[in-house]
Design a protein around this motif. Structure first.
Motif, PDB file in Angstrom:
ATOM      1  N   PHE A  38       7.448   4.233  -2.983  1.00 20.83           N
ATOM      2  CA  PHE A  38       7.382   3.203  -2.623  1.00 20.83           C
ATOM      3  C   PHE A  38       5.577   2.280  -2.524  1.00 20.83           C
ATOM      4  N   MET A  39       4.863   3.347  -2.132  1.00 17.73           N
ATOM      5  CA  MET A  39       3.486   3.006  -2.195  1.00 17.73           C
ATOM      6  C   MET A  39       3.135   2.505  -3.535  1.00 17.73           C
ATOM      7  N   SER A  40       3.435   3.121  -4.676  1.00 22.39           N
ATOM      8  CA  SER A  40       3.120   2.562  -5.919  1.00 22.39           C
ATOM      9  C   SER A  40       3.550   1.274  -6.428  1.00 22.39           C
ATOM     10  N   ILE A  41       4.958   0.915  -5.905  1.00 23.50           N
ATOM     11  CA  ILE A  41       5.698  -0.276  -6.162  1.00 23.50           C
ATOM     12  C   ILE A  41       5.033  -1.313  -5.436  1.00 23.50           C
ATOM     13  N   LEU A  42       4.902  -1.041  -4.197  1.00 28.44           N
ATOM     14  CA  LEU A  42       4.392  -1.994  -3.257  1.00 28.44           C
ATOM     15  C   LEU A  42       2.965  -2.743  -3.683  1.00 28.44           C
ATOM     16  N   ILE A  43       2.179  -1.867  -4.357  1.00 30.00           N
ATOM     17  CA  ILE A  43       0.810  -2.092  -4.461  1.00 30.00           C
ATOM     18  C   ILE A  43       0.917  -3.182  -5.938  1.00 30.00           C
ATOM     19  N   ALA A  44       1.988  -2.823  -6.724  1.00 25.17           N
ATOM     20  CA  ALA A  44       2.085  -3.748  -7.870  1.00 25.17           C
ATOM     21  C   ALA A  44       2.591  -5.060  -7.527  1.00 25.17           C
ATOM     22  N   ILE A  45       3.559  -4.842  -6.494  1.00 22.95           N
ATOM     23  CA  ILE A  45       4.073  -6.273  -6.004  1.00 22.95           C
ATOM     24  C   ILE A  45       3.207  -7.189  -5.411  1.00 22.95           C
ATOM     25  N   LEU A  46       2.452  -6.573  -4.344  1.00 25.03           N
ATOM     26  CA  LEU A  46       1.398  -7.349  -3.723  1.00 25.03           C
ATOM     27  C   LEU A  46       0.061  -7.786  -4.596  1.00 25.03           C
ATOM     28  N   GLN A  47      -0.054  -6.933  -5.489  1.00 23.14           N
ATOM     29  CA  GLN A  47      -1.134  -7.419  -6.413  1.00 23.14           C
ATOM     30  C   GLN A  47      -0.907  -8.962  -6.967  1.00 23.14           C
ATOM     31  N   LYS A  48       0.469  -8.912  -7.323  1.00 24.69           N
ATOM     32  CA  LYS A  48       0.843 -10.086  -7.884  1.00 24.69           C
ATOM     33  C   LYS A  48       0.968 -11.337  -6.895  1.00 24.69           C
ATOM     34  N   PHE A 100       8.910  -0.382  10.491  1.00 27.27           N
ATOM     35  CA  PHE A 100       9.547  -1.639  10.891  1.00 27.27           C
ATOM     36  C   PHE A 100       8.755  -2.642  11.057  1.00 27.27           C
ATOM     37  N   TYR A 101       7.551  -2.345  11.767  1.00 29.20           N
ATOM     38  CA  TYR A 101       6.672  -3.433  12.032  1.00 29.20           C
ATOM     39  C   TYR A 101       5.870  -3.928  10.800  1.00 29.20           C
ATOM     40  N   THR A 102       5.847  -2.933   9.885  1.00 35.33           N
ATOM     41  CA  THR A 102       4.937  -3.361   8.546  1.00 35.33           C
ATOM     42  C   THR A 102       5.743  -4.394   7.794  1.00 35.33           C
ATOM     43  N   SER A 103       6.995  -4.464   7.864  1.00 34.53           N
ATOM     44  CA  SER A 103       7.723  -5.312   7.090  1.00 34.53           C
ATOM     45  C   SER A 103       7.399  -6.676   7.446  1.00 34.53           C
ATOM     46  N   PHE A 104       6.964  -7.035   8.900  1.00 30.42           N
ATOM     47  CA  PHE A 104       6.464  -8.347   9.087  1.00 30.42           C
ATOM     48  C   PHE A 104       5.142  -8.952   8.884  1.00 30.42           C
ATOM     49  N   SER A 105       4.330  -7.973   7.856  1.00 28.25           N
ATOM     50  CA  SER A 105       2.860  -8.356   7.880  1.00 28.25           C
ATOM     51  C   SER A 105       2.819  -9.356   6.850  1.00 28.25           C
ATOM     52  N   PHE A 160      15.581   5.784  -2.903  1.00 24.30           N
ATOM     53  CA  PHE A 160      14.701   4.625  -2.836  1.00 24.30           C
ATOM     54  C   PHE A 160      14.887   3.866  -4.206  1.00 24.30           C
ATOM     55  N   VAL A 161      14.963   4.465  -5.534  1.00 24.06           N
ATOM     56  CA  VAL A 161      15.467   3.706  -6.583  1.00 24.06           C
ATOM     57  C   VAL A 161      16.636   2.789  -6.596  1.00 24.06           C
ATOM     58  N   PHE A 162      17.766   3.571  -5.957  1.00 24.93           N
ATOM     59  CA  PHE A 162      18.987   2.758  -5.549  1.00 24.93           C
ATOM     60  C   PHE A 162      18.731   1.612  -4.563  1.00 24.93           C
ATOM     61  N   LEU A 163      17.777   1.720  -3.817  1.00 28.01           N
ATOM     62  CA  LEU A 163      17.308   0.481  -3.011  1.00 28.01           C
ATOM     63  C   LEU A 163      16.760  -0.535  -3.780  1.00 28.01           C
ATOM     64  N   CYS A 164      15.994  -0.091  -4.704  1.00 23.88           N
ATOM     65  CA  CYS A 164      15.159  -1.050  -5.802  1.00 23.88           C
ATOM     66  C   CYS A 164      16.343  -2.028  -6.411  1.00 23.88           C
ATOM     67  N   ASN A 175      12.055  -8.340  -2.960  1.00 22.78           N
ATOM     68  CA  ASN A 175      12.208  -8.503  -1.446  1.00 22.78           C
ATOM     69  C   ASN A 175      11.796  -7.087  -0.647  1.00 22.78           C
ATOM     70  N   TRP A 176      10.578  -7.185  -0.856  1.00 23.46           N
ATOM     71  CA  TRP A 176       9.705  -5.821  -0.325  1.00 23.46           C
ATOM     72  C   TRP A 176      10.066  -5.661   1.032  1.00 23.46           C
ATOM     73  N   ARG A 177      10.180  -6.632   1.753  1.00 24.27           N
ATOM     74  CA  ARG A 177      10.261  -6.631   3.446  1.00 24.27           C
ATOM     75  C   ARG A 177      11.534  -5.982   3.448  1.00 24.27           C
ATOM     76  N   GLY A 178      12.574  -6.403   2.986  1.00 21.71           N
ATOM     77  CA  GLY A 178      13.919  -5.733   3.062  1.00 21.71           C
ATOM     78  C   GLY A 178      13.776  -4.105   2.956  1.00 21.71           C
ATOM     79  N   LEU A 179      13.306  -3.868   1.643  1.00 19.13           N
ATOM     80  CA  LEU A 179      13.298  -2.605   1.059  1.00 19.13           C
ATOM     81  C   LEU A 179      12.371  -1.886   2.377  1.00 19.13           C
ATOM     82  N   ILE A 180      11.538  -2.253   2.763  1.00 13.80           N
ATOM     83  CA  ILE A 180      10.750  -1.384   3.942  1.00 13.80           C
ATOM     84  C   ILE A 180      11.569  -1.171   5.036  1.00 13.80           C
ATOM     85  N   ARG A 181      12.640  -1.996   5.319  1.00 11.18           N
ATOM     86  CA  ARG A 181      13.284  -1.853   6.511  1.00 11.18           C
ATOM     87  C   ARG A 181      14.523  -0.918   6.473  1.00 11.18           C
TER      88      ARG A 181
END
Length: 454
Positions: A38-48, A100-105, A160-164, A175-181
């Motif tokens: 998740f960390m690697s994908i989150l970085i790629a999403i937030l970069q954009k 869960f708190y991170t999903s609201f950042s 995790f990939v199924f959730l993706c 929707n990375w927030r839903g993914l975190i939850r």
């Protein structure tokens, strides 16, 4: 001589107690597989999405790793003071809250702080898996139960990939927030289950001279494993107490050195563990930081990643079969095979590039998993009980400390040439292969705790 390992073999046996412990403790490894992918994908999403520059991207990757390092260091000492169970329960509970708190950042600065804090509390639980499993299983099954943690780690990546597929549109949007939850469900389950079903290890009770508590817990575990006719005799209890006193005497002698895992008796193995773990973590980071960018560059969907993880799991079953076989596998041989495979895979990936991408990444992932497994297991088997959590925690912490700067040189190398990082890893894998030849503490099929006189 009566020892806990002997009681484990002749009285307690292997059954429901060990499988229950593996499942609950293994949920943290399951989450570990989720988090690093998740960390690697989150970085790629937030970069954009947040328009981050190269330095901010690197800092986002390093913040989580720095937190994990602090957590590993905290575990190195808290698990011996608070106990394995208490440490596990407290920090899985905090991990559940933070994920869960991170999903609201909503800001980069807040995300950095939250990933740092989550890394700290989650990193405290990570070394406990191998400690727990090594202390509750028989010698003949210790490798397989420990490798069960790695199988759950791979399951976490598949989950995790199924959730993706449901939450993300691509490697760089969704929707990375839903993914975190949804990612927080397994760690929450680990916390709740640990409150009711995890026991402190018997070895820990014996080391604290809590003999009556240890004897009561042994009787309960024997019944859980349906060995009702194998109750402890007075002779067993007396023998265990004498064995424990000898262990404690050796512990007090060791404490005179004040250097713990760096005392003369363990210094060589400790430094070797640290070096191999640093290099393995660097290799691991090259995969997780760069994989989404490589797949995106090749316009790949999530299916190739899912297929790679499924095949990884199937091949991991081979290691599961040989980890306790001293002739075909064992700890040291698996380390050597893994290091050699890293050298070949990185070299071919650098030369053949896109045409070898999926096969190369798969071989690297299998090899790093084999190294992490044997490092975790070997540290538990090398250090005595009173240094085990310190040894395991420090090895994982030092390994990740070496990987913290990796985003700051992997990304620049990647932007020069996407396959240049693998050329560097090919060279470093030669060092790993060389270092593995100096390990000599392989306890395959041998008792975990032995007195010096034995």
């Amino acid at each position: 001589m009566i020892s806990f390992d002997r009681i484990l073999e002749t009285k307690i046996g292997t059954g429901f107690y060990q499988f229950k412990t593996l499942f609950i403790i293994g949920l943290v490894e399951f989450c570990d597989g989720i988090e690093f992918t998740f960390m690697s994908i989150l970085i790629a999403i937030l970069q954009k999405e947040w328009d981050l520059n190269q330095a901010e991207v690197a800092s986002l990757g390093s913040s989580f790793l720095f937190g994990v390092v602090l957590g590993n260091l905290l575990c190195a000492f808290s698990a011996d003071i608070l106990g394995r169970k208490v440490t596990f329960t407290i920090f899985t509970g905090l991990s559940s809250f933070l994920v869960f708190y991170t999903s609201f950042s909503h800001s980069y600065g807040e995300m950095i702080v939250l990933r740092l804090c989550f890394g700290l509390v989650f990193g405290t639980t990570c070394p406990l898996g191998y400690i727990f499993i090594s202390e509750v299983t028989e010698a003949k099954y210790r490798g397989r139960f420990s490798f069960g943690l790695s199988l759950l780690y791979i399951f976490g990546k598949i989950y995790f990939v199924f959730l993706c597929f449901f939450f993300l549109d691509s490697y760089t949007s969704g929707n990375w927030r839903g993914l975190i939850r949804f990612n927080g469900i397994p760690i929450t389950a680990a916390f709740i289950l640990s409150l009711f079903f995890i026991k402190e290890t018997i070895r820990y009770h014996l080391n604290k001279e809590e003999y009556q508590k240890a004897f009561q817990e042994i009787q309960i575990i024997i019944l859980e494993n349906s060995n009702g006719n194998a109750l402890l005799s007075d002779e067993d209890k007396k023998g265990l107490q004498e064995w424990s006193q000898k262990q404690i005497k050796e512990q007090k002698e060791q404490e005179l050195h004040l250097y713990g895992v760096l005392s003369k008796e363990y210094r060589k193995e400790t430094l070797l563990f640290w070096l191999v773990c640093i290099l393995t973590n660097l290799q691991n980071m090259s995969i997780y930081l760069l994989m989404p960018f490589l797949f995106a560059e090749n316009k790949s969907g999530f299916t190739p990643m899912l297929n790679m993880f499924i095949i990884e799991f199937l091949f991991a079953l081979i290691l599961y079969q040989i980890i306790d076989n001293p002739h075909y596998g064992g700890r040291i041989k698996i380390m050597v095979f893994s290091a050699a495979a890293l050298f070949v895979a990185n070299g071919l990936l650098y030369v053949f590039r896109n045409s070898f991408l999926f096969v190369g990444l798969f071989i690297i992932k299998i090899s790093t998993r084999g190294l992490f497994l044997t490092i975790g297991l070997l540290t538990c088997e090398t250090y005595p009980l009173y240094l085990r959590s310190q040894g395991c925690g420090l090895v994982q912490a030092i390994g990740k400390i070496g990987a913290i700067p990796s985003p700051y040189f992997l990304f620049p190398l990647f932007f020069i040439d996407p396959y240049l990082p693998f050329g560097l890893m090919c060279i470093l894998s030669i060092v790993i292969l060389t270092v593995t030849c100096f390990f000599n503490q392989d306890k395959t099929l041998r008792h975990l705790e032995t007195l010096k006189e034995e």
